[in-house]
Motif scaffolding. Structure first.
Motif, short mmCIF file in Angstrom:
data_model
loop_
_atom_site.label_atom_id
_atom_site.label_comp_id
_atom_site.label_asym_id
_atom_site.label_seq_id
_atom_site.Cartn_x
_atom_site.Cartn_y
_atom_site.Cartn_z
N ARG A 7 1.11 -1.38 -0.09
CA ARG A 7 -0.15 0.12 -0.13
C ARG A 7 0.91 0.94 0.28
O ARG A 7 0.35 2.15 -0.96
N ASP A 8 1.73 0.96 0.78
CA ASP A 8 2.86 2.55 0.57
C ASP A 8 4.21 2.77 -0.54
O ASP A 8 4.24 3.38 -1.26
N ALA A 9 4.34 1.64 -1.19
CA ALA A 9 4.70 1.61 -2.51
C ALA A 9 3.75 1.63 -3.48
O ALA A 9 4.29 2.70 -4.19
N ALA A 10 2.61 1.50 -3.46
CA ALA A 10 1.92 2.42 -4.46
C ALA A 10 1.75 3.82 -4.24
O ALA A 10 2.17 4.55 -5.24
N HIS A 11 1.58 4.13 -2.82
CA HIS A 11 1.08 5.71 -2.70
C HIS A 11 2.38 6.12 -2.70
O HIS A 11 2.64 7.77 -4.07
N LEU A 12 3.35 5.57 -2.84
CA LEU A 12 5.43 6.63 -2.91
C LEU A 12 5.37 6.60 -4.81
O LEU A 12 5.87 7.16 -5.58
N LEU A 13 4.70 5.71 -5.32
CA LEU A 13 4.66 5.34 -6.78
C LEU A 13 3.93 5.93 -7.93
O LEU A 13 3.77 6.01 -8.71
N GLY A 14 3.03 6.26 -7.18
CA GLY A 14 1.42 7.09 -7.98
C GLY A 14 0.88 6.74 -8.46
O GLY A 14 0.18 6.13 -9.31
N VAL A 15 0.94 4.91 -7.95
CA VAL A 15 -0.39 3.70 -8.75
C VAL A 15 -1.53 2.84 -7.94
O VAL A 15 -1.09 3.39 -6.72
N SER A 16 -1.91 2.00 -8.43
CA SER A 16 -2.73 1.63 -7.55
C SER A 16 -2.23 0.40 -6.64
O SER A 16 -1.36 -0.27 -6.72
N ASP A 17 -3.13 -0.02 -5.47
CA ASP A 17 -2.16 -0.69 -4.59
C ASP A 17 -2.31 -2.60 -5.68
O ASP A 17 -1.50 -3.11 -5.69
N ASP A 18 -3.07 -2.27 -6.54
CA ASP A 18 -3.10 -3.45 -7.56
C ASP A 18 -2.47 -3.61 -8.59
O ASP A 18 -2.11 -4.97 -9.03
N THR A 19 -1.76 -2.41 -9.18
CA THR A 19 -0.86 -2.53 -9.92
C THR A 19 0.31 -3.02 -9.42
O THR A 19 0.92 -3.44 -10.11
N VAL A 20 0.96 -2.51 -8.46
CA VAL A 20 1.99 -3.07 -7.48
C VAL A 20 2.05 -4.52 -7.15
O VAL A 20 2.86 -4.81 -8.10
N ARG A 21 0.73 -4.88 -7.35
CA ARG A 21 1.05 -6.33 -7.36
C ARG A 21 0.38 -7.35 -8.71
O ARG A 21 1.27 -7.93 -8.08
N ARG A 22 0.24 -6.52 -9.40
CA ARG A 22 0.45 -7.26 -10.64
C ARG A 22 1.72 -7.34 -11.02
O ARG A 22 2.25 -7.98 -11.61
N TRP A 23 2.75 -6.75 -10.55
CA TRP A 23 4.41 -5.96 -11.25
C TRP A 23 4.25 -6.61 -10.51
O TRP A 23 5.70 -7.70 -10.81
N ILE A 24 3.92 -7.37 -8.94
CA ILE A 24 4.88 -8.48 -8.26
C ILE A 24 4.72 -9.37 -8.93
O ILE A 24 5.19 -10.83 -9.13
N ALA A 25 3.72 -9.85 -8.95
CA ALA A 25 3.23 -11.24 -9.63
C ALA A 25 4.17 -11.30 -11.21
O ALA A 25 4.00 -12.20 -11.67
N ALA A 26 3.86 -10.20 -11.72
CA ALA A 26 4.17 -10.43 -13.19
C ALA A 26 6.01 -10.50 -12.89
O ALA A 26 6.69 -10.92 -14.22
N GLY A 27 6.84 -10.40 -11.88
CA GLY A 27 8.08 -10.65 -11.62
C GLY A 27 8.88 -9.35 -12.35
O GLY A 27 9.96 -9.56 -11.52
N ALA A 28 8.41 -7.52 -12.17
CA ALA A 28 8.78 -7.12 -12.32
C ALA A 28 9.24 -6.24 -11.13
O ALA A 28 10.34 -5.69 -11.11
#
Length: 130
Positions: A7-28
């Protein structure tokens, strides 16, 4: 290195929590579980990811400059009196405010909707931690 929650990473990057989770799932973006079982991202990993994915607008001006802090953005507001003006720019997720003469505002043709580049040259930069 500190661990940063999704949640904090999403806030810092200016994206949603779901976007960060998708990046994690994709291995990015690498994540691991902390002692409480929450998914967290290593702070250094997040910093490297943020830097590699920073998408600054193209600088419409060319030529060499000594100032490295250049922010291309959109003028969102101009407040003027007879002598001085306050010009606000939205440069990606950052709001940049400049005080300048009203004469300079007129000469540069600055008005809401104009594209401009904020150049920051400072001898002091303050860094704070939460």
């Amino acid at each position: 290195m500190p661990d940063i929650r999704v949640r904090d990473a999403a806030h810092l990057l200016g994206v949603s929590d779901d976007t960060v989770r998708r990046w994690i799932a994709a291995g990015a973006l690498a994540a691991h579980r902390d002692a409480a079982g929450r998914r967290v991202i290593d702070g250094a990993e997040l910093a490297a990811f943020a830097r590699s994915h920073a998408d600054a607008p193209d600088d419409p001006l060319s030529g060499g400059r000594s100032a490295r802090n250049r922010f291309t953005g959109l003028v969102t507001a101009v407040t003027s009196d007879t002598v001085m003006s306050q010009v606000e720019l939205q440069c990606g997720p950052h709001r940049v405010v400049s005080l300048m003469s009203t004469e300079a505002v007129r000469e540069l043709g600055l008005e809401p909707g104009s594209i401009a580049v904020a150049v920051v040259k400072a001898t002091t930069v303050l860094v704070e931690t939460p």
